[in-house]
Scaffold this motif. Sequence first.
Motif, short mmCIF file in Angstrom:
data_model
loop_
_atom_site.label_atom_id
_atom_site.label_comp_id
_atom_site.label_asym_id
_atom_site.label_seq_id
_atom_site.Cartn_x
_atom_site.Cartn_y
_atom_site.Cartn_z
N ALA A 62 11.70 -24.68 -15.92
CA ALA A 62 11.32 -23.51 -15.00
C ALA A 62 10.57 -22.53 -15.50
O ALA A 62 10.83 -21.71 -16.52
N GLY A 63 9.59 -22.41 -14.70
CA GLY A 63 8.72 -21.02 -14.82
C GLY A 63 8.81 -20.39 -13.46
O GLY A 63 8.65 -21.02 -12.46
N HIS A 64 8.57 -19.03 -13.65
CA HIS A 64 8.59 -18.28 -12.42
C HIS A 64 6.98 -17.86 -11.90
O HIS A 64 6.30 -17.83 -12.60
N ALA A 65 6.85 -18.09 -10.60
CA ALA A 65 5.38 -18.05 -10.04
C ALA A 65 5.06 -16.62 -9.72
O ALA A 65 3.86 -16.46 -9.69
N ASP A 66 5.99 -15.81 -9.63
CA ASP A 66 5.52 -14.29 -8.99
C ASP A 66 4.96 -13.46 -10.16
O ASP A 66 5.46 -13.56 -11.30
N GLN A 67 4.21 -12.50 -9.86
CA GLN A 67 3.60 -11.53 -10.74
C GLN A 67 3.83 -10.31 -10.08
O GLN A 67 4.38 -9.97 -8.90
N ILE A 68 4.05 -9.04 -11.22
CA ILE A 68 4.02 -7.68 -10.47
C ILE A 68 2.81 -7.47 -9.62
O ILE A 68 1.87 -8.11 -9.50
N GLY A 69 2.87 -6.42 -8.89
CA GLY A 69 1.72 -5.87 -8.11
C GLY A 69 2.14 -4.60 -7.37
O GLY A 69 2.98 -3.89 -7.72
N LEU A 70 1.59 -4.39 -6.14
CA LEU A 70 1.66 -3.32 -5.32
C LEU A 70 1.79 -3.87 -3.88
O LEU A 70 1.44 -5.02 -3.54
N LEU A 71 2.27 -3.05 -3.07
CA LEU A 71 2.58 -3.45 -1.53
C LEU A 71 2.24 -2.05 -0.78
O LEU A 71 2.65 -1.14 -1.01
N VAL A 72 1.28 -2.46 0.33
CA VAL A 72 0.97 -1.28 1.16
C VAL A 72 1.96 -0.98 1.93
O VAL A 72 2.84 -1.68 2.63
N ARG A 73 2.33 0.63 1.76
CA ARG A 73 3.60 0.99 2.59
C ARG A 73 3.25 1.94 3.65
O ARG A 73 3.95 2.26 4.66
N GLU A 74 1.83 2.41 3.57
CA GLU A 74 1.50 3.35 4.66
C GLU A 74 -0.32 3.49 4.64
O GLU A 74 -0.60 3.26 3.40
N ILE A 75 -0.85 3.82 5.67
CA ILE A 75 -2.12 3.81 5.73
C ILE A 75 -2.46 5.22 6.50
O ILE A 75 -1.93 5.14 7.67
N ASP A 76 -3.09 6.09 5.85
CA ASP A 76 -2.89 7.66 6.38
C ASP A 76 -4.16 7.51 7.40
O ASP A 76 -5.22 6.65 7.22
N ASP A 77 -4.27 8.83 7.92
CA ASP A 77 -5.27 8.87 8.81
C ASP A 77 -6.97 9.11 8.14
O ASP A 77 -7.91 8.95 9.05
N ASP A 78 -6.87 9.41 7.06
CA ASP A 78 -8.22 9.34 6.26
C ASP A 78 -8.53 7.90 5.80
O ASP A 78 -9.39 7.88 5.21
N GLY A 79 -7.55 6.98 5.89
CA GLY A 79 -8.12 5.63 5.46
C GLY A 79 -7.57 5.45 4.22
O GLY A 79 -7.98 4.06 3.60
N HIS A 80 -6.83 6.09 3.60
CA HIS A 80 -6.17 5.80 2.04
C HIS A 80 -4.95 5.13 2.30
O HIS A 80 -4.18 5.19 3.31
N LEU A 81 -4.73 3.87 1.31
CA LEU A 81 -3.47 3.34 1.33
C LEU A 81 -2.62 3.74 0.55
O LEU A 81 -3.00 4.15 -0.86
N HIS A 82 -1.33 4.05 0.74
CA HIS A 82 -0.22 4.68 0.08
C HIS A 82 0.54 3.05 -0.45
O HIS A 82 0.76 2.32 0.51
#
Length: 349
Positions: A62-82
């Motif tokens: 067995a090997g695991h398929a997933d990798q680390i990363g980020l998840l978009v949790r908020e999009i502010d009014d200036d267009g930046h992704l938190h």
Amino acid sequence: MDDDERAFLDDLLAAPTPSGYEAPGQRVWLDRVEPAADELRTDDYGNAVAVSDGSGPAVAVAGHADQIGLLVREIDDDGHLHVGPVRSVDRTVTRGQGVTVHADDGTVPGVVGQTAIHVREEVDDDASVAEQHVDIGAADGDAARERVAVGDPVTVDGAVTDLQGSRIAGPGMDNRVGMWIAAEAFRRAADADATVYAVSTVQEEIGRKGAGMVGFDLDPDAVIAADVTHALDYPAAPGEKGSDVALGEGPVVTRGSTNHPVLADALRSVAAEDGVDAQVQAAPTHTLTDADTFATSRSGVPSVYLGLPNRYMHTPVEVVDTDDLTAAADLFAGFARSADRYAPFAVDI
């Protein structure tokens, strides 16, 4: 590693698979194992299994398929992704990096903002990943929301680079190398008398969840969990956390805790008999890999963590030696062919 095997590894590395969003990599993996399989299975969360039927013990790699990363949790009014981290993301690594947002309608390029050294008063080394932001160049929040949505996964960009000899660098080696080994070991073991399972699990990085699902469903006689392990054979590596594990010296059989002693000894014996280079490492309390979860599935499944030496884990420049991958696939195939010599895998009391 021949050209065909390398092409498969490159295809795996090109497929984004943040935890919970593993489908692109699983499709590549299933296409690879299908010609050697008597049966393919997937479950509701995307775990993938290939089966080669036999009359002997049932053994799994067995090997695991997933990798680390980020998840978009908020999009502010200036267009930046938190964003929030998908498990163990190094805050010192993500700053100033190019990233890709994997939106429903396609990929969106971006960068993790980093204030220029000329205008910041000091480096804030304590800033968490959750305090960083992704800039996709949107004029405002409405423009950003037209392209991305809360919950979209994000991966850090990086190219696969051939270094000297058989060593390569890039992001996502953890755990594309384990996926590769599971597939290539399965293909090599097609002539074994044992029933052989190849498994590509989901959500290992966020709690080894896929292994719990698959382990309960398959209930094999033994599992080899192929995952990366730290190779600290470089300058400034923390000596107090070190070991003798080195790149190019073969896969690493783990002893102690979760790792079943009969199974670990069997792998070491097969390596010696078949002339496969192998190393040994200790795990006094746990492995923090799928082996821990497979071991406690149902009433317990003999399991071993087979480590692949990896420098600079959880960075965009993870370094592995492809000779170690080939040796790991060969080792499992040899074990599968001789599994009936070691079964049942039980401690003698």
